[in-house]
Design an enzyme around this catalytic site. Sequence first.
Site, PDB file in Angstrom:
ATOM      1  N   LYS A   1     -13.965  -3.403   8.100  1.00 58.05           N
ATOM      2  CA  LYS A   1     -13.787  -4.325   7.068  1.00 58.05           C
ATOM      3  C   LYS A   1     -14.600  -5.628   6.810  1.00 58.05           C
ATOM      4  O   LYS A   1     -15.468  -5.987   8.115  1.00 58.05           O
ATOM      5  CB  LYS A   1     -12.211  -4.882   7.398  1.00 58.05           C
ATOM      6  CG  LYS A   1     -12.032  -5.728   8.655  1.00 58.05           C
ATOM      7  CD  LYS A   1     -10.778  -6.447   8.764  1.00 58.05           C
ATOM      8  CE  LYS A   1     -10.541  -7.277  10.032  1.00 58.05           C
ATOM      9  NZ  LYS A   1      -9.457  -8.079  10.183  1.00 58.05           N
TER      10      LYS A   1
ATOM     11  N   HIS B   1      -5.710  -1.407  -4.431  1.00 59.12           N
ATOM     12  CA  HIS B   1      -6.070  -0.186  -3.644  1.00 59.12           C
ATOM     13  C   HIS B   1      -7.050   0.796  -4.629  1.00 59.12           C
ATOM     14  O   HIS B   1      -6.729   0.963  -5.378  1.00 59.12           O
ATOM     15  CB  HIS B   1      -5.031   0.519  -2.958  1.00 59.12           C
ATOM     16  CG  HIS B   1      -4.088  -0.466  -2.243  1.00 59.12           C
ATOM     17  ND1 HIS B   1      -3.010  -1.070  -2.736  1.00 59.12           N
ATOM     18  CD2 HIS B   1      -4.267  -0.768  -0.876  1.00 59.12           C
ATOM     19  CE1 HIS B   1      -2.712  -2.069  -1.650  1.00 59.12           C
ATOM     20  NE2 HIS B   1      -3.338  -1.568  -0.480  1.00 59.12           N
TER      21      HIS B   1
ATOM     22  N   ARG C   1       7.137 -11.239   5.177  1.00 59.04           N
ATOM     23  CA  ARG C   1       6.891 -10.820   6.502  1.00 59.04           C
ATOM     24  C   ARG C   1       7.582 -12.040   7.167  1.00 59.04           C
ATOM     25  O   ARG C   1       7.317 -13.421   7.182  1.00 59.04           O
ATOM     26  CB  ARG C   1       5.448 -10.949   6.695  1.00 59.04           C
ATOM     27  CG  ARG C   1       4.494  -9.929   5.994  1.00 59.04           C
ATOM     28  CD  ARG C   1       3.201 -10.024   5.915  1.00 59.04           C
ATOM     29  NE  ARG C   1       2.422  -9.227   5.185  1.00 59.04           N
ATOM     30  CZ  ARG C   1       1.124  -9.027   4.955  1.00 59.04           C
ATOM     31  NH1 ARG C   1       0.430  -9.844   5.766  1.00 59.04           N
ATOM     32  NH2 ARG C   1       0.683  -8.086   4.259  1.00 59.04           N
TER      33      ARG C   1
ATOM     34  N   ASP D   1      -3.074  -7.948  -4.735  1.00 55.17           N
ATOM     35  CA  ASP D   1      -3.299  -6.686  -4.061  1.00 55.17           C
ATOM     36  C   ASP D   1      -4.230  -5.552  -4.963  1.00 55.17           C
ATOM     37  O   ASP D   1      -3.780  -5.627  -6.036  1.00 55.17           O
ATOM     38  CB  ASP D   1      -1.906  -6.050  -3.473  1.00 55.17           C
ATOM     39  CG  ASP D   1      -2.198  -5.225  -2.163  1.00 55.17           C
ATOM     40  OD1 ASP D   1      -3.366  -5.285  -1.725  1.00 55.17           O
ATOM     41  OD2 ASP D   1      -1.239  -5.363  -1.403  1.00 55.17           O
TER      42      ASP D   1
ATOM     43  N   CYS E   1       0.972  -1.353  -0.117  1.00 51.65           N
ATOM     44  CA  CYS E   1       0.096  -0.098  -0.120  1.00 51.65           C
ATOM     45  C   CYS E   1       0.854   1.391  -0.058  1.00 51.65           C
ATOM     46  O   CYS E   1       0.351   2.329  -0.751  1.00 51.65           O
ATOM     47  CB  CYS E   1      -0.807   0.059   1.398  1.00 51.65           C
ATOM     48  SG  CYS E   1      -0.569  -0.913   2.606  1.00 51.65           S
TER      49      CYS E   1
ATOM     50  N   HIS F   1      -8.431  -1.326   0.917  1.00 49.45           N
ATOM     51  CA  HIS F   1      -7.546  -1.859   0.378  1.00 49.45           C
ATOM     52  C   HIS F   1      -8.495  -3.310   0.060  1.00 49.45           C
ATOM     53  O   HIS F   1      -9.243  -3.869   0.868  1.00 49.45           O
ATOM     54  CB  HIS F   1      -6.734  -2.417   1.666  1.00 49.45           C
ATOM     55  CG  HIS F   1      -5.996  -1.288   2.212  1.00 49.45           C
ATOM     56  ND1 HIS F   1      -4.701  -1.269   2.279  1.00 49.45           N
ATOM     57  CD2 HIS F   1      -6.546  -0.249   2.970  1.00 49.45           C
ATOM     58  CE1 HIS F   1      -4.369   0.023   3.052  1.00 49.45           C
ATOM     59  NE2 HIS F   1      -5.236   0.522   3.463  1.00 49.45           N
TER      60      HIS F   1
ATOM     61  N   GLN G   1       0.694 -11.232  -3.088  1.00 51.75           N
ATOM     62  CA  GLN G   1      -0.740 -11.184  -3.009  1.00 51.75           C
ATOM     63  C   GLN G   1      -1.503 -10.496  -4.273  1.00 51.75           C
ATOM     64  O   GLN G   1      -0.677  -9.767  -5.053  1.00 51.75           O
ATOM     65  CB  GLN G   1      -0.726  -9.734  -2.017  1.00 51.75           C
ATOM     66  CG  GLN G   1      -0.479 -10.137  -0.406  1.00 51.75           C
ATOM     67  CD  GLN G   1      -0.373  -8.706   0.336  1.00 51.75           C
ATOM     68  OE1 GLN G   1      -0.057  -7.876  -0.178  1.00 51.75           O
ATOM     69  NE2 GLN G   1      -1.163  -8.985   1.351  1.00 51.75           N
TER      70      GLN G   1
END
Length: 537
Positions: free
Chosen positions: A355, A273, A251, A271, A222, A401, A269
């Site tokens: 979320k 946004h 991670r 991902d 992000c 997200h 991911q």
Amino acid sequence: MSNTNYRPLWLKGGIAYAKALENSGYHPVEVGLGERDFYVDVQSNSSITMAEAEKVIEKVKYDNLNYNFKVNSEGISPSNENPSFFKVLNISVHHPNPTVQLVRIRGVAFTSEEQLKDYLSWLDKVSEIDHRILGEKLDLFSFHEESGPGLVLYHPKGQIIRNELMNFMREINASMGYSEVYTTHVYRSELWKISGHYELYKDKMLIFNHDEDELGLKPMNCPAHILIYKSRSRSYRELPIKLSEFGHVYRWENKGELYGLLRVRGFVQDDGHIFLMEEQLEDEVKLLVSKTLEVLSKFGFGKESVKIYLSTRPDESIGTDEQWEKATSSLENALKSLGQPYQVKEKEGAFYGPKLDFEIKDSLGRSWQLSTIQVDFNLPERFKLEYVDHNGEKRRPVMVHRAIFGSIDRFMAILLENFRGKMPTWISPTQVRVIPITSEVNDYARTVMTSFRERGIRVDLDDSPETLSKRIKEAYDEGIPYIVIVGKREATESKVTLRGRNNVEIRGLPLDLAVNQIKGEVERRDVNQTAIERLKK
């Protein structure tokens, strides 16, 4: 079946086996315990074959177990019993340093043949659902000591599955108006300090110094997407701005938490946004929920097997009451308008916004959290994001997200276990295997293979001298959806015999018809073998 009871026995067997290797002229350097076996590391400049490793079993003795190798017992004492029934399960090679090669032999040992047979039978059943065993068995991916724990290497077949997942998601993203971006893996620590990761996530980050700069590998995508947003001024006319990326993040989980592809240290991911105005939230959430359910249904997870949880404002949070109310209402209204049941998790939202989390149940009844949609007031505030509204005033956008697969690696593990290695045709590394009954029809078999390949179907040929039944079994064991068998009659008539899973077979099928139906199944991304179902009618 509990492996714990057998570990002392395996340790005793592993030590005795390593001693037998030593007496046979090999150089064992370490014995230890795995989750389901013992291992012996042998220093050797050449590999050791399965036949060579099994031959050493005959030399196992217990009269003299003095040894020169290391024993990594994990606090377990070797059994007082002497196991005499051994089975070598696997042989691999790794390099602890540039000058040393170790051959790792993994095996089990028991005091009775019945114990061994029972264990191997149990292991065979486990191998049908454990993605780690399936990944090794199907040659999809591997983990290596010298590359580091929790860091996966994908083999060609595994990469095909990843590519199919990403190609599918690219189509889904395009249908929602996303623009794909690429962001690098490492950034100066200043970025992570602005985003808050440096303070809140530092224990899971890899941070290092180079050329008087402190840098960190990204645990999230992000902040980089925010920099793209900030690269120029933005108008309300541009919003919503949607960025997607198959971003590789790192991670650093504790070693004891690592678990195959389900818990790794480096993963990708799907991902995305969205930067948008508050009044745009509900429509975007509705679209995201619909597309998420559509994607999950492609893998057999219909609405009845998907649970959605709405997590609301926790006690410690940022943002105004009005922002939270609007964001939470947007999530809730989207679910209601779609007629999608959901459950509320009070005060379990993120500190930066509410979320939605999507959970699925697989064929074994286990629950997995996959997709997530998160509303964020925090990062737009930290990075001072702005857009110019219709009155010419500067306003703060809201950030959403979202990840539909979540981690592609974890999603792949769940699919492997859910389908027990028998993946849908469209995602299978090899979709069709052609098997000639005799060498006399090898030329026709190659023609058949070419016909499939020209239509973009992943196909291979098994013209080995093994028996037909053995070649068919190998194809089934490898999870190949369709087997095309050709003999003299098929070659003469330009036809094939088509076999699907569960021993469903159609004889005397025109080649073009078989190709077209399988191609259609792949293009539709069907979960089931619809090609053979249609051909049977």
